[in-house]
Design an enzyme around this catalytic site. Structure first.
Site, PDB file in Angstrom:
ATOM      1  N   SER A 116       0.848  -1.186   0.000  1.00  0.00           N
ATOM      2  CA  SER A 116       0.000   0.000   0.000  1.00  0.00           C
ATOM      3  C   SER A 116       0.881   1.233   0.000  1.00  0.00           C
ATOM      4  O   SER A 116       2.001   1.213   0.527  1.00  0.00           O
ATOM      5  CB  SER A 116      -0.896   0.015   1.241  1.00  0.00           C
ATOM      6  OG  SER A 116      -1.541   1.258   1.387  1.00  0.00           O
ATOM      7  N   TYR A 167      -2.214  -0.567  10.297  1.00  0.00           N
ATOM      8  CA  TYR A 167      -2.140  -1.074   8.923  1.00  0.00           C
ATOM      9  C   TYR A 167      -0.930  -0.487   8.213  1.00  0.00           C
ATOM     10  O   TYR A 167      -0.180  -1.204   7.547  1.00  0.00           O
ATOM     11  CB  TYR A 167      -3.429  -0.714   8.187  1.00  0.00           C
ATOM     12  CG  TYR A 167      -3.432  -1.072   6.714  1.00  0.00           C
ATOM     13  CD1 TYR A 167      -3.675  -2.378   6.301  1.00  0.00           C
ATOM     14  CD2 TYR A 167      -3.218  -0.104   5.739  1.00  0.00           C
ATOM     15  CE1 TYR A 167      -3.689  -2.714   4.950  1.00  0.00           C
ATOM     16  CE2 TYR A 167      -3.232  -0.431   4.386  1.00  0.00           C
ATOM     17  CZ  TYR A 167      -3.473  -1.731   4.001  1.00  0.00           C
ATOM     18  OH  TYR A 167      -3.483  -2.057   2.663  1.00  0.00           O
TER      19      TYR A 167
END
Length: 262
Positions: free
Chosen positions: A137, A151
């Site tokens: 990501s 995350y």
């Protein structure tokens, strides 16, 4: 792709499902689909067609990942590309995090990647070739969204693991490629499925179409490279961020606060 067998985790929806259809359409010899949800996985396998093998898999369990590898080899005799796409977000700031939150993020997003690497790498080494791709990501490169705190930390760890693996293999196994993919926000159910809920990524005006991301990853399979930003502006932001005299100046202003947050 006509001779390639491609394993995709997180294949029951989102990027994984779209990618499975793209690589099948480009002629992949075999597409091995892995996810926990059996019914949804079966639907994707039907769309992919005769080249598909669906294997119900919990990527947080090393034994499940090893079984996935074994099923792929039993059916097709080889694995050419292993795509670690499964993952989960979180909606909780640093000061709100619990031990359970952090454990969940590390197990789902980091250990699952490690299990995949360690399961498939002996096969790749024996053949002297292979391609390991992990969908990370942009938040693993720059922590732009406080609610995605753990995350972001997990995806940063993934980026480091992938770089270390690439350096480990570089001298002895130059034909084993290691690639990290960094999307921004993608129009999937990622946001609403995050731990503790969250905004629906599909409703965000900056969301990248999932098919566009799938095509980018398929291109990566055909033309391997170490890192792939799925939009050029993400690479541009990273360059500005890491070249700044003080990154706080970047964090304080636009477009940083509005950048994609997969």
């Amino acid at each position: 792709m006509n001779d390639k067998v491609i394993v995709i985790t997180g294949a029951s929806a989102g990027i994984g499902a779209a990618l499975a259809e793209v690589v099948a359409a480009r002629g992949a010899k075999g597409v091995v689909l892995a996810a926990r949800r059996q019914d949804e996985l079966a639907v994707v396998a039907t769309r992919v067609g005769g080249s598909a093998l669906a294997v119900v898999t919990d990527v947080t369990r090393r034994g499940d990942i090893e079984q996935l590898r074994d099923r792929a080899l039993e059916r097709f005799g080889q694995i050419d590309v292993w795509i670690g796409n499964a993952g989960r977000g979180i909606t909780r700031s640093v000061t709100e995090l619990t031990d359970a939150d952090l454990d969940d993020m590390i197990t789902t997003n980091v250990k699952s990647v490690l299990y995949g690497i360690q399961a498939v790498m002996p096969h790749f080494r024996a053949r002297g070739t292979g391609h390991l791709i992990t969908v990370s990501s942009m938040l693993g490169r720059i922590s732009m969204a406080p609610i995605r705190s753990a995350y972001s930390a997990a995806k940063s760890a993934v980026n480091s693991l992938m770089t270390s693996l690439r350096l480990e293999l570089k001298g002895e196994f130059p034909q084993i490629h290691v690639s990290t993919v960094m999307p921004g926000v993608v129009a999937t159910s990622f946001g609403s499925n995050a731990l503790h809920g969250g905004p629906d990524s599909r409703m965000m005006p900056s969301a990248q179409p999932v098919g566009e991301v799938a095509q980018a990853i398929a291109n990566l399979i055909e033309h391997p490279r170490a890192e792939l930003y799925t939009r050029p502006e993400l690479a541009q932001l990273a360059a500005r961020y890491f070249s700044a005299d003080d990154v706080a100046t970047i964090e304080a202003g636009p477009p940083f606060a509005m950048m994609p947050r997969r």
